[in-house]
Scaffold this motif. Structure first.
Motif, mmCIF file in Angstrom:
data_model
loop_
_atom_site.group_PDB
_atom_site.id
_atom_site.type_symbol
_atom_site.label_atom_id
_atom_site.label_comp_id
_atom_site.label_asym_id
_atom_site.label_seq_id
_atom_site.Cartn_x
_atom_site.Cartn_y
_atom_site.Cartn_z
ATOM 1 N N PRO A 1 0.840 -1.193 0.000
ATOM 2 C CA PRO A 1 0.000 0.000 0.000
ATOM 3 C C PRO A 1 0.878 1.248 0.000
ATOM 4 O O PRO A 1 2.028 1.205 0.427
ATOM 5 C CB PRO A 1 -0.774 -0.112 1.319
ATOM 6 N N LEU A 2 0.320 2.344 -0.471
ATOM 7 C CA LEU A 2 1.103 3.563 -0.591
ATOM 8 C C LEU A 2 1.692 3.998 0.746
ATOM 9 O O LEU A 2 2.763 4.566 0.814
ATOM 10 C CB LEU A 2 0.224 4.695 -1.154
ATOM 11 N N ASN A 3 0.977 3.691 1.830
ATOM 12 C CA ASN A 3 1.467 4.141 3.125
ATOM 13 C C ASN A 3 2.197 3.046 3.893
ATOM 14 O O ASN A 3 2.272 3.067 5.103
ATOM 15 C CB ASN A 3 0.302 4.687 3.961
ATOM 16 N N ALA A 4 2.737 2.086 3.156
ATOM 17 C CA ALA A 4 3.441 0.992 3.810
ATOM 18 C C ALA A 4 4.644 1.526 4.584
ATOM 19 O O ALA A 4 5.306 2.466 4.159
ATOM 20 C CB ALA A 4 3.910 -0.015 2.771
ATOM 21 N N THR B 1 -5.717 -11.153 -8.233
ATOM 22 C CA THR B 1 -6.192 -12.210 -7.343
ATOM 23 C C THR B 1 -7.563 -11.783 -6.855
ATOM 24 O O THR B 1 -7.947 -10.626 -6.989
ATOM 25 C CB THR B 1 -5.241 -12.390 -6.144
ATOM 26 N N LEU B 2 -8.337 -12.706 -6.302
ATOM 27 C CA LEU B 2 -9.602 -12.312 -5.689
ATOM 28 C C LEU B 2 -9.517 -12.443 -4.169
ATOM 29 O O LEU B 2 -10.522 -12.383 -3.467
ATOM 30 C CB LEU B 2 -10.756 -13.160 -6.246
ATOM 31 N N GLU B 3 -8.317 -12.641 -3.667
ATOM 32 C CA GLU B 3 -8.088 -12.759 -2.218
ATOM 33 C C GLU B 3 -8.786 -11.628 -1.470
ATOM 34 O O GLU B 3 -8.600 -10.440 -1.759
ATOM 35 C CB GLU B 3 -6.579 -12.739 -1.962
ATOM 36 N N ALA B 4 -9.588 -12.026 -0.465
ATOM 37 C CA ALA B 4 -10.417 -11.039 0.225
ATOM 38 C C ALA B 4 -9.598 -9.995 0.975
ATOM 39 O O ALA B 4 -9.997 -8.834 1.053
ATOM 40 C CB ALA B 4 -11.357 -11.754 1.188
ATOM 41 N N CYS B 5 -8.436 -10.391 1.508
ATOM 42 C CA CYS B 5 -7.683 -9.413 2.291
ATOM 43 C C CYS B 5 -6.896 -8.460 1.397
ATOM 44 O O CYS B 5 -6.146 -7.627 1.871
ATOM 45 C CB CYS B 5 -6.788 -10.088 3.329
ATOM 46 N N GLU B 6 -7.029 -8.614 0.084
ATOM 47 C CA GLU B 6 -6.429 -7.667 -0.850
ATOM 48 C C GLU B 6 -7.514 -6.829 -1.519
ATOM 49 O O GLU B 6 -7.267 -6.141 -2.503
ATOM 50 C CB GLU B 6 -5.656 -8.404 -1.954
ATOM 51 N N VAL C 1 -5.130 -8.651 9.537
ATOM 52 C CA VAL C 1 -4.405 -7.551 10.171
ATOM 53 C C VAL C 1 -3.196 -8.029 10.972
ATOM 54 O O VAL C 1 -2.168 -7.366 11.007
ATOM 55 C CB VAL C 1 -5.369 -6.755 11.086
ATOM 56 N N ASN C 2 -3.318 -9.187 11.611
ATOM 57 C CA ASN C 2 -2.266 -9.585 12.543
ATOM 58 C C ASN C 2 -1.315 -10.634 11.996
ATOM 59 O O ASN C 2 -0.333 -10.963 12.632
ATOM 60 C CB ASN C 2 -2.903 -10.137 13.832
ATOM 61 N N SER C 3 -1.609 -11.192 10.827
ATOM 62 C CA SER C 3 -0.793 -12.323 10.367
ATOM 63 C C SER C 3 0.422 -11.847 9.568
ATOM 64 O O SER C 3 0.635 -10.661 9.374
ATOM 65 C CB SER C 3 -1.640 -13.234 9.476
ATOM 66 N N ASP C 4 1.198 -12.810 9.117
ATOM 67 C CA ASP C 4 2.376 -12.504 8.299
ATOM 68 C C ASP C 4 2.069 -12.614 6.817
ATOM 69 O O ASP C 4 2.968 -12.665 5.995
ATOM 70 C CB ASP C 4 3.509 -13.476 8.654
ATOM 71 N N LEU C 5 0.802 -12.682 6.475
ATOM 72 C CA LEU C 5 0.455 -12.829 5.057
ATOM 73 C C LEU C 5 0.870 -11.612 4.238
ATOM 74 O O LEU C 5 1.075 -11.700 3.036
ATOM 75 C CB LEU C 5 -1.061 -13.027 4.902
ATOM 76 N N GLY C 6 0.979 -10.467 4.898
ATOM 77 C CA GLY C 6 1.294 -9.236 4.165
ATOM 78 C C GLY C 6 0.108 -8.770 3.358
ATOM 79 O O GLY C 6 0.237 -8.392 2.194
ATOM 80 N N CYS C 7 -1.062 -8.807 3.978
ATOM 81 C CA CYS C 7 -2.260 -8.382 3.269
ATOM 82 C C CYS C 7 -2.206 -6.898 2.957
ATOM 83 O O CYS C 7 -1.718 -6.102 3.750
ATOM 84 C CB CYS C 7 -3.493 -8.662 4.131
ATOM 85 N N ASN C 8 -2.725 -6.568 1.791
ATOM 86 C CA ASN C 8 -2.693 -5.173 1.389
ATOM 87 C C ASN C 8 -3.548 -4.317 2.309
ATOM 88 O O ASN C 8 -3.211 -3.180 2.620
ATOM 89 C CB ASN C 8 -3.182 -5.057 -0.046
ATOM 90 N N VAL C 9 -4.650 -4.890 2.776
ATOM 91 C CA VAL C 9 -5.568 -4.114 3.599
ATOM 92 C C VAL C 9 -4.897 -3.731 4.922
ATOM 93 O O VAL C 9 -5.169 -2.686 5.499
ATOM 94 C CB VAL C 9 -6.880 -4.893 3.831
ATOM 95 N N GLU C 10 -3.983 -4.557 5.367
ATOM 96 C CA GLU C 10 -3.291 -4.272 6.619
ATOM 97 C C GLU C 10 -2.536 -2.952 6.522
ATOM 98 O O GLU C 10 -2.658 -2.070 7.362
ATOM 99 C CB GLU C 10 -2.327 -5.410 6.945
#
Lengths: 350, 308, 510, 346
Positions: B39-42, C46-51, C124-133
């Motif tokens: 994300p842009l704010n990473a 991808t259609l991954e929900a956390c992205e 939010v808390n995992s190491d997946l590196g989700c974009n939403v995080e």
């Protein structure tokens, strides 16, 4: 021909050109038997004297042209030596090599392919001087010499400006000869020089060659499959079969009393200019020429020879001197003077 | 021929490696993909995590060793963008390109031979002039422009063809028509030129004087002579198509390798880029070998002599 | 109700049809009635929900396949219930959500607090590196607890008045979802389930029969993608698609184009610490020199709106009283001359950096901007770069050694709260901000802690202060998106349509 | 089975005779029916005279000359016409003199004169295409001729390098160069040149490999001519026409490649403008303002055709073996344009 060195060399005894055991192998795509080495020349030895014409005959594919190209250093032999005036050109470098180039020249078979169509006749004839910058330095000298050479081969000075397309085959071959003469060579190798020409033109060119030899004293190696032509020009003749010279001797010896069956067959097949010796029966050989990739063991000719015996398959025949003529050599287990050359007897019976 | 093939394949391996190494190194010169995928704010920490996860924090040589180690195990890495195996993505996209390229070349060659021969029968005749102009114009129109005009006319105005996509045979028409213009234009010139040369050879004149029909003269004599230069050019044109018809694939939504490559470049999706380049490079090498073989079959003069 | 515009017609019956063959040829007349065909500008990676906060993923997934606990009404900006029926802040840092009990995932498993807790934890808390995080949450983890089947407790490390808004970006997935790796085809609770994904060609969705809400009008949806705007437009006019995203004003969509405010704002961001842009007069001059009215009317057909701030109306914190800088070339020249007289090196080359294909007519716009700034007496050079390079200019650490830079930025505030804008773009250390002032930083920090009315006015002040005292930006316009819509479909796009295209709001036109 | 001992044909063609002399020569062809050509002492003058005999070639030459003049002097004449924007007068249709001659070809989406932009674009286009083609031609040809002449390892390595370049995605190269360096004209020229070298390399190699086995090259070797001299005298003059014809086709290709780069956003960058960029940017306006892409597209097509016609003509005119054809009376003039191209192109 004012080069004193050349003159001096010419008066020595040893032959001008001496070829000893030259072998040349090409690597080609594999044959069915798995061999990929094509032995084009297999232990070739010959000599050429000053002012002499050596005729080299044989069927297509026997290695004649490879020999010519080797002598011109267009191919490098795998083994054996070529001695020109006692020195080996393959050992030469730089200026020495260039000087040697001047002494040996070549006329090619195809007068259409051997002249660059984009150049004029004058440019073609004077091209050798571009590599030999010390000859005819000024353009005026060059022009004069070109005209001289054209005259020498029976053409007009104005032809210098024309391009090869505007000439007939015979005229082109004359230009090729003029180009070969441009460097004042001692030896000219003529690789089928007239085979591409009409019969009437052939005679003209052959006469020109004879005339030039008389006038300039050059030596010729004259390669041809046309026996009648060779007979007309050659002093001595060498017969090649599958990369080997199987018979040499004077023209008379080889043509009139051949010792190797192949030479006999060859000469019998040639239409003769001179019919005085009476008609010999034509010998028709059976079978194809074996592939040079898989030459027969022992004597190479045995597969087509009508008198082959077991020994021919086992041993390479030794060099044999004809009785009474030490320079008439052949390679055959059963040279022909042991049998009578008579009509009918030589025809294969199968 | 087998010896030649073997040698050719062996001698093609090294260039293949060179291509992949070159792509590997050059792609990494184009900068770090982290900001594209975060994300842009990473935060800095997230960046570092990303780099470590993708192995991008390693020195280039280590990355390369890892990569080639993987390749030897047939593991070409995973896409940064989609998380899918890179090889799968490349292998999925390649047939689409190959089908398009092959169809295009076949049609272009057939059309060019017909038009070229027709033009060559009467040099400087009306047919010749027209085909000359048309083919040269065809070869000089920008393909993306033509594609859009084609969509405008045939899909929107006339409604005959779908605008884009890969559904149904009619969807192939516009992409192929767009792609084949340049090969067609160039090949017409080649075929026509070679045919004119061939038809003026003495033996053809002889055949004609013996009353052979135009069609027979062309098909039995002249065409064979004209085939060699046409094959060379067609081969090079085909190489261009196999390497990806990026523009046409982009416009028509054709899921081919060219589009995959440009996307991977712009998205710094290195693994996919490498896999895509590798597969096209292999295809191009095979194509080159086929061209050589075809050429050798056509014309013994250029059959390569193999020297030890 | 939530989907007030949703109309359920007789087509409902069709949803009981079995899964039709997926090789349906597009343009097939029969397909039009039960399949809604959407053409996007690119294939979702991808259609991954956390992205799903990625535009290209979210446009397919959000509200169609997966749903969050709460959602933001794009028109009013209010947070509305979805999978959660009600919520409250039980302390400064603790929020409690009441969840629906009638919801099932596409695989039939029931939705409960555990699934919600699992999803938040995973995203939010995992190491997946989700974009939403990275996008909506800070560095701190959330503590989530499923109190009972329908009660969820979320605890933040520090007070966060907009936690429900942040959670509106978290799309709920069942506990069976892998937490080791990302999932390309998620299972959700939405009205549609993913039917098939023909990579490179199309994605098809089918209405989920067990959906807890009203069944959508179209039993099937099909997504394709084309990168050329003209082609997407052509697919609408030729009847090959029903909805086309991201149409440009000259793509030839004609009558079938529907424009909507897409929450995107374009502006020039100036490097305020590099001469001559370190002089406020030069930055002001740039604001005066840009003829925003003409740009909007001529380049964008009058649909865009001249901007005075980085966020459009509808986003919390928008200042309705702020006036755009007027176009005044003479004043601009005057300011440049003044600065020059004071020794400011106004002849220094300023690089105007733009990103190719960032939005429709960006090339034209950049040339206009270059011309207009040059008119004011500045030395401006154009530089067009691709996305990856553009990010080097856009994000810290910025490109150095290229002198003063005016970067053409396009900012979209999807979240609907000014906090997402100002912390990024206006603080002196913001990831996308070139400079700021200590007072301004303090003001922004204070605003972030406020709620309700206070929050609105605090941010209004922030934007006014930017224009008066900081002038890091030369605002240009609030953009308008265009969606291509076939005549046979009823759909009213809104400001979030570009990120979240709700298929259930689409109905066949009669 | 008996076969005649001596093959009747007077043509020796053994397996080991690698001279590869063109089998198309019949052993005793009479000289071609070439009418004597007038004295061609002054080549330039006669070339010019020959040119005037061919309407199409003359026209092509005029077109190219015009393009060249526009490229050199045009930008001076149009002044700031190409850059002056007027958003209120955008997309004015062409062929109207309402706004003066400067706007006779209409205006673009920013209200700039199409005429002015076309003129300025001419210079950019030519200054990308000419050097790109030139560099690739010189490097590729010399390399290919050298590799083909010497054969062996040098040839193999060169061909593999060509393989590498050809299978390398040129777009990646473009992105890298434009990323690591700058999208300047020079870099675009460089990319286009590098990626097009293999075309000349392969063509020149093939021709040169064939020529080096010709008898007249063997003849030159027997004089002791050095390889460089033989290449210069016998190989290059014969290969050159093919390569030049190829280069004119490539000229067109390079213009198109440059426009494709523009289409993908990594080509010539605004405010620079080339024909390709104009076509690329104008494509959006096809339905609202067709002239934005059609006019520059026409410029590309016309220039390409002219270059091809002239190249085909030149190919004959510089070949002494074919030149006579041009001096024939009109209706018999065989290959006026579009002669055999052995060259490869893409």
């Amino acid at each position: 021909m004012s080069d004193t060195q050349v003159d001096a060399a010419r008066h020595q005894d040893r032959p001008l050109l001496e070829v000893k055991d030259v072998t040349k192998t090409f690597h080609v795509a594999k044959s069915p038997s798995g061999n990929n080495r094509l032995r084009a020349l297999d232990g070739i030895s010959l000599t050429l004297g000053r002012g002499e014409t050596l005729g080299l005959v044989g069927e297509s594919g026997c290695g004649k042209s490879t020999l010519a190209r080797t002598l011109m250093m267009l191919e490098r032999p795998d083994a054996g030596t070529v001695l020109f005036d006692g020195t080996d050109p393959f050992e030469m470098h730089g200026k020495e090599l260039l000087a040697w180039r001047r002494r040996v020249q070549m006329v090619f078979q195809d007068p259409f392919a051997s002249l660059n169509a984009r150049m004029t006749a004058g440019e073609i004839i004077s091209e050798p001087w571009r590599a030999h910058r010390d000859m005819y330095r000024s353009s005026k000298d060059r022009e004069a010499r070109v005209h001289e050479l054209l005259h020498l081969v029976g053409m007009r000075p104005s032809d210098a400006r024309k391009s090869p397309q505007e000439f007939s085959g015979g005229q082109r071959q004359r230009i090729g000869i003029a180009r070969a003469l441009a460097l004042d060579p001692d030896v000219i190798i003529l690789d089928e020089p007239v085979s591409a020409l009409d019969l009437s033109v052939q005679a003209q060119v052959l006469n020109l060659l004879n005339e030039l030899q008389d006038r300039l004293g050059v030596s010729y190696i004259f390669i041809s499959h046309d026996l009648s032509v060779v007979r007309f020009v050659a002093d001595r003749v060498a017969v090649m079969y599958l990369g080997r010279i199987i018979e040499t001797g004077t023209a008379e010896q080889v043509f009139d009393s051949p010792r190797h069956p192949y030479a006999a067959a060859l000469t019998s097949a040639s239409p003769r200019l001179d019919r005085s010796s009476g008609g010999r029966e034509k010998i028709i050989l059976r079978g194809e020429i074996p592939s040079p990739l898989d030459p027969p063991s022992g004597c190479r000719f045995r597969t087509r020879c009508w008198q082959a015996q077991d020994i021919c398959a086992e041993k390479v025949p030794p060099t044999d001197q004809a009785p009474g003529s030490p320079l008439h050599l052949s390679e055959c287990h059963f040279p022909l003077d042991t049998i009578r050359v008579r009509s009918g007897e030589l025809t294969p019976t199968s | 021929m087998l010896v030649y093939l073997r040698q050719r394949i062996i001698s093609s391996l090294l260039p293949l490696v060179v291509v992949v190494v070159g792509v590997f190194a050059l792609a990494r010169l184009t900068g770090n993909p982290a900001s594209l995928y975060l994300p842009l704010n990473a935060t800095e920490q997230m960046r570092a995590d990303f780099m470590a996860r993708e192995g991008l924090d390693q020195p280039l040589l280590v990355q390369m060793a890892d990569y080639f180690g993987g390749v030897l195990r047939l593991d070409f890495g995973e896409s940064l963008r989609t998380g899918e195996p890179a090889a799968a993505m490349a292998l999925r996209a390649f047939p689409a390109t190959l089908q398009l390229a092959a169809t295009t070349m076949v049609i272009a060659i057939v059309a060019a031979v017909l038009v070229g021969c027709w033009a060559a029968l009467k040099p400087n005749g009306v047919a010749d002039r027209i085909s000359s102009f048309v083919s040269m114009a065809a070869a000089s129109i920008p393909d993306f422009w033509l594609a859009i005009v084609g969509i405008w006319i045939f899909a929107i105005t006339l409604g005959w063809l779908p605008t884009s996509g890969v559904s149904g045979p009619e969807a192939w028409i516009l992409p192929i028509a767009t792609l084949m213009l340049r090969p067609f234009g160039v090949l017409v010139q080649i075929v026509r030129g070679a045919m004119v040369s061939a038809l003026s050879e003495p033996y053809i004149k002889l055949a004609r004087s013996k009353g052979a029909s135009d069609a027979r003269v062309v098909t039995h004599h002249a065409l064979r002579n004209a085939a060699a230069p046409a094959l060379t050019v067609a081969g090079d044109l085909a190489v261009g198509l196999v390497n990806g018809a990026v523009v046409v694939e982009t416009i028509f939504g054709w899921p081919g390798i060219g589009k995959l490559m440009i996307d991977s470049i712009l998205q710094r999706d290195f693994a996919v880029l490498q896999a895509a380049v590798l597969i096209t490079a292999i295809a191009i090498f095979i194509l080159n070998i086929l061209i050589d073989i075809g050429y050798a079959l056509l014309d013994a003069r250029v059959r390569p002599t193999v020297k030890a | 109700m939530i989907f007030s515009t949703l109309a359920v017609g007789g087509t409902l019956v069709l949803s009981s049809c079995s899964v039709a063959n997926s090789e349906q040829v597009e343009g097939d007349a029969g397909a039009a009635s039960d399949t809604i065909r959407v053409v996007l500008s690119q294939e979702p990676p991808t259609l991954e929900a956390c992205e799903a906060n990625l535009t290209s993923t979210g446009v397919v997934v959000r509200s169609n396949v997966t749903q969050p606990l709460v959602e933001r009404n794009p028109t009013t900006g209010d947070i509305e219930p979805l999978l959660a029926t009600e919520w409250e802040a039980t302390s400064d840092t603790e929020w409690t959500f009441k969840l629906r009990d009638d919801v099932t995932f596409h695989d039939g498993t029931p939705f409960d607090a555990e699934a919600a807790a699992f999803t938040i934890d995973r995203a939010v808390n995992s190491d997946l590196g989700c974009n939403v995080e990275g996008y909506v949450f800070g560095d701190d983890d959330l503590v989530v607890e499923a109190v009972d089947e329908t009660t969820l407790k979320v605890t933040t490390a520090s007070p966060d008045p907009i936690l429900p808004l942040r959670l509106s970006f978290v799309e709920i997935v069942p506990t069976s979802t892998s937490s080791e790796e990302k999932v390309r085809e998620p299972i959700g609770t939405g009205p549609y389930a993913i039917e098939q994904w023909d990579a490179g060609q199309r994605i098809t969705l089918a209405a989920y029969e067990g959906f807890w809400g009203d069944a959508p009008a179209y039993p099937k949806a099909e997504y394709q993608w084309r990168s050329e705007g003209t082609v997407r437009a052509a697919m609408i006019t030729s009847g090959e698609a029903d909805i086309a995203m991201g149409i440009g004003p000259d793509d030839g969509i004609g009558e079938l184009g529907v424009s909507y405010p897409n929450n995107e704002t374009i502006a020039l961001r100036l490097t305020g610490e590099i001469a001559p842009l370190d002089d406020a007069r030069v930055r002001e001059a740039i604001n005066y020199a840009v003829d925003k009215e003409t740009i909007v009317s001529s380049l964008y057909g009058g649909t865009d709106k001249v901007a005075a701030q980085l966020i459009p109306e509808g986003v919390v914190g928008h200042n309705p009283d702020l006036e755009p800088w007027p176009f005044d070339l003479d004043r601009a020249k005057e300011l440049v001359a003044e600065a020059k007289a004071d020794g400011v090196p106004v002849d220094t080359k300023i690089t105007l950096v733009t990103r190719s294909a960032q939005f429709p007519k960006v090339t034209e716009l950049s040339q206009v901007l270059q011309e207009q700034l040059s008119q004011a007496g500045l030395n401006v050079e154009l530089k067009t770069v691709e996305t990856s390079q553009h990010l080097q200019y856009q994000l810290r650490p910025f490109v150095t050694n290229e002198g003063p830079i005016a970067l053409l930025v396009q900012h979209g505030n999807q979240a609907g709260d000014a906090a997402f804008t100002v912390e990024q773009y206006m603080t002196s250390t913001g990831a996308q901000s070139t400079f700021g002032t200590p007072e301004f930083d303090a003001m922004i920090e204070e605003a972030g802690l406020t709620e309700g009315e206070d929050r609105q006015s605090a941010y209004e002040e922030v934007f006014a202060y930017q224009n008066e005292n900081v002038v890091q930006f030369a605002m240009i316009a609030h953009q308008t998106g265009i969606i291509g819509k076939a005549a046979g479909v009823d759909y009213e796009p809104n400001s979030s349509s570009g990120d979240e295209l709700r298929l259930s709001e689409m109905t066949p036109a009669n | 089975m008996a076969t005649p001992l001596l093959q009747p044909e007077g043509h020796q063609h053994s397996e080991i005779d690698r001279s590869g002399t063109a089998a198309t020569h019949t052993p005793d062809a009479r000289p071609l029916e070439a009418p004597p050509v007038q004295d061609l002492g002054d080549k330039k003058l006669s070339l010019f005279r020959l040119l005037l005999r061919d309407k199409f070639a003359t026209l092509a030459a005029l077109v190219l000359m015009f393009v060249g003049l526009v490229a050199v002097f045009g930008p001076m004449l149009v002044g700031d016409l190409a850059t002056r924007q007027d958003l209120l007068a955008a997309n004015k249709p062409p062929f109207s003199l309402d706004d003066g001659w400067g706007y006779v070809l209409g205006s673009d989406s920013l209200g700039r004169s199409m005429l002015g932009r076309l003129v300025v674009a001419t210079r950019t286009t030519i200054s990308v295409a000419l050097p790109a083609v030139g560099i690739a031609l010189v490097i590729g040809s010399l390399w290919g001729v050298w590799a083909g002449y010497h054969r062996g390892l040098r040839e193999t390595i060169s061909m593999r390098i060509a393989d590498v370049i050809m299978s390398f995605p040129s777009l990646l190269l473009a992105v890298v160069v434009l990323y690591v360096f700058n999208p300047s004209l020079g870099n675009i020229v460089l990319i286009l040149a590098i990626t097009r070298i293999p075309i000349y390399l392969r063509t020149a190699r093939a021709e040169s490999a064939e020529l080096q086995s010709r008898t007249f090259v063997d003849a030159a070797r027997t004089f002791g001519s050095k390889p460089t001299a033989i290449i210069g005298r016998h190989v290059i003059p014969i290969v050159l026409p093919t390569l030049l014809t190829l280069a004119t086709l490539e000229f067109c290709y390079v213009m198109l490649a440059e426009s494709s780069l523009s289409f993908l956003g990594i080509g010539i960058q605004s405010p620079d403008v080339s024909w390709g960029l104009m076509v690329s940017q104008g494509r959006q306006y096809l339905q609202t303002a067709w002239w934005l892409s059609i006019l520059p597209g026409l410029a590309i097509v016309v220039t390409t055709i002219a270059a091809n016609i002239l190249a085909a003509w030149l190919r004959i005119a510089t070949d002494p073996a074919q030149r006579w054809r041009l001096s024939l009376p009109r209706k018999r003039g065989g290959r006026r344009f579009g002669t055999a191209l052995k060259g490869a192109t893409k």
